[in-house]
Scaffold this active site. Structure first.
Site, mmCIF file in Angstrom:
data_model
loop_
_atom_site.group_PDB
_atom_site.id
_atom_site.type_symbol
_atom_site.label_atom_id
_atom_site.label_comp_id
_atom_site.label_asym_id
_atom_site.label_seq_id
_atom_site.Cartn_x
_atom_site.Cartn_y
_atom_site.Cartn_z
ATOM 1 N N MET A 34 0.850 -1.220 -0.002
ATOM 2 C CA MET A 34 0.012 0.091 -0.009
ATOM 3 C C MET A 34 0.828 1.247 -0.145
ATOM 4 O O MET A 34 0.354 2.556 0.332
ATOM 5 C CB MET A 34 -0.814 -0.049 1.087
ATOM 6 C CG MET A 34 -1.837 -1.103 1.143
ATOM 7 S SD MET A 34 -3.523 -0.839 1.945
ATOM 8 C CE MET A 34 -2.877 -0.332 3.780
ATOM 9 N N GLY A 40 11.293 -2.644 5.503
ATOM 10 C CA GLY A 40 10.599 -4.043 5.713
ATOM 11 C C GLY A 40 10.222 -4.330 4.207
ATOM 12 O O GLY A 40 10.317 -5.447 3.922
ATOM 13 N N HIS A 41 9.749 -3.544 3.463
ATOM 14 C CA HIS A 41 9.050 -3.755 2.011
ATOM 15 C C HIS A 41 10.291 -4.123 1.232
ATOM 16 O O HIS A 41 10.050 -4.970 0.369
ATOM 17 C CB HIS A 41 8.275 -2.601 1.313
ATOM 18 C CG HIS A 41 7.018 -2.173 2.063
ATOM 19 N ND1 HIS A 41 7.266 -1.086 3.021
ATOM 20 C CD2 HIS A 41 5.726 -2.850 2.161
ATOM 21 C CE1 HIS A 41 5.575 -1.021 3.359
ATOM 22 N NE2 HIS A 41 4.987 -1.988 2.871
ATOM 23 N N LYS A 153 4.839 -10.188 9.502
ATOM 24 C CA LYS A 153 4.273 -9.301 10.337
ATOM 25 C C LYS A 153 2.707 -9.342 10.283
ATOM 26 O O LYS A 153 1.903 -9.308 11.413
ATOM 27 C CB LYS A 153 4.597 -7.947 10.241
ATOM 28 C CG LYS A 153 4.127 -6.824 11.036
ATOM 29 C CD LYS A 153 4.653 -5.418 10.888
ATOM 30 C CE LYS A 153 3.806 -4.470 11.700
ATOM 31 N NZ LYS A 153 2.428 -4.575 10.652
ATOM 32 N N SER A 190 4.427 0.787 7.879
ATOM 33 C CA SER A 190 3.996 2.306 7.563
ATOM 34 C C SER A 190 3.540 3.072 8.681
ATOM 35 O O SER A 190 3.661 4.305 8.507
ATOM 36 C CB SER A 190 3.254 2.186 6.126
ATOM 37 O OG SER A 190 3.672 1.283 5.307
HETATM 38 O O1 PAF Z 1 -0.206 -5.891 3.711
HETATM 39 C C1 PAF Z 1 -0.740 -4.895 2.897
HETATM 40 O O2 PAF Z 1 -0.019 -3.866 2.778
HETATM 41 C C2 PAF Z 1 -1.994 -4.910 2.314
HETATM 42 O O3 PAF Z 1 -2.872 -5.585 3.094
HETATM 43 C C3 PAF Z 1 -1.996 -5.655 0.898
HETATM 44 C C4 PAF Z 1 -1.702 -7.122 0.888
HETATM 45 C C5 PAF Z 1 -1.045 -4.920 -0.147
HETATM 46 C C6 PAF Z 1 -3.333 -5.594 0.357
HETATM 47 O O4 PAF Z 1 -3.782 -4.176 0.208
#
Ligand code: PAF
Length: 292
Positions: A34, A40-41, A153, A190
């Protein structure tokens, strides 16, 4: 050869790019996000790069997983910075669909996962996993990945996606990535962007209190006693409230009330810290229960 565009906003353009990769036998790993990206991402992206030839990351703040009164409008949107980070990681496509393209005005379809999606988060955010399952199903159709990576997480979310993919026969391998934490053990999120210095200091207590609880269970404490002590410790530390501190079977997420060495157990927590809802979880090392 002309450079292919990093940002793709339409399904049509995405499908064209994917078709070329299919024809060339190129594999694709997908990381749905999102946005408001953090380290982390990026660990998910790096794992994705190891697992497939190409990596697609989506950025979409999904309205259907926010309940009225949650932080949909306030959710941090940092597209420019996110894209720069993903470019630096060597991501092949950043897919950024618009809300209107994702949900047409007459949209009337839902995706409901039962079993692992029941309880825990659902007790407090009843429509959350419906929104997640819906958007992930749609994104999977758009991206058609071979592999998709989700962070541990959001442990219940990961279990829900695994269930979804299995039940709907989607030919996608789901990989869970270990939780990325800051130097003080706070799981990266986030929503950590909402904290001031004192909020951050308090939030960092969550991991310590959670680990203490897990250790107590490993040392043979009754689950009920350990989880109640954990709630008490969180409130005494200054947390506003605690949604749950629960021990569940690591695979089925069935809530466990008996401390047993026979099952892999997971401790899962959701608590409110200075107005921010935090979730975290950890494995419980199997207790050494004496045979009688
Ligand atoms: O974990 C997230 O950031 C959201 O729940 C996802 C998997 C991108 C779905 O909107």
């Amino acid at each position: 050869m002309p450079q292919k565009r990093l940002i793709v906003r339409s399904q049509k353009a995405l499908r064209t790019r994917r078709k070329d990769w299919f024809c060339a036998g190129i594999t694709t790993a997908f990381v749905p996000t999102m946005g408001a990206l953090h380290e982390g991402h990026l660990t998910l992206v790096r794992l994705a790069k190891k697992k497939a030839d190409r990596v697609i990351v989506s950025i979409f703040v999904n309205p259907t997983q926010f309940a009225p009164g949650e932080d949909l409008d306030a959710y941090p949107r940092t597209e420019k910075e996110d894209v720069a980070m993903l470019k630096a990681e060597g991501v092949d496509i950043v897919y950024i669909p618009s809300p209107d393209a994702m949900y047409n005005a007459h949209h009337a379809t839902s995706v409901n996962v039962g079993g692992v999606a029941d309880g825990l988060e659902t007790d407090h955010r009843p429509t959350f996993f419906d929104g997640v399952a819906l958007v992930v199903t749609k994104l999977f159709h758009h991206v058609q990945p071979d592999i998709a990576i989700f962070g541990e997480k959001d442990y219940q979310q990961l279990a829900t996606i695994r269930r979804l993919v299995k039940d709907l026969d989607m030919p996608i391998k789901i990989i869970g990535a270990p939780i990325a934490r800051d130097d003080f053990g706070l799981a990266l999120s986030s929503r950590n962007k909402y904290f001031d210095e004192s909020g951050l200091t308090l939030a960092r207590q969550l991991n310590r209190i959670m680990r203490d609880c897990a250790k107590t269970i490993t040392h043979g404490s009754e689950i009920d006693i350990a989880t109640k002590a954990c709630v008490k410790a969180l409130i005494e530390a200054g947390f506003d409230s605690v949604d749950y501190v629960s021990v569940a079977d690591s695979k089925t997420l069935e809530i466990l009330t008996e401390n047993t060495a026979n099952k892999a157990m997971r401790l899962l927590i959701a608590a409110h810290c200075k107005g921010v809802r935090l979730i975290d979880n950890c494995a419980i090392v199997a207790p050494k229960i004496q045979a009688v």
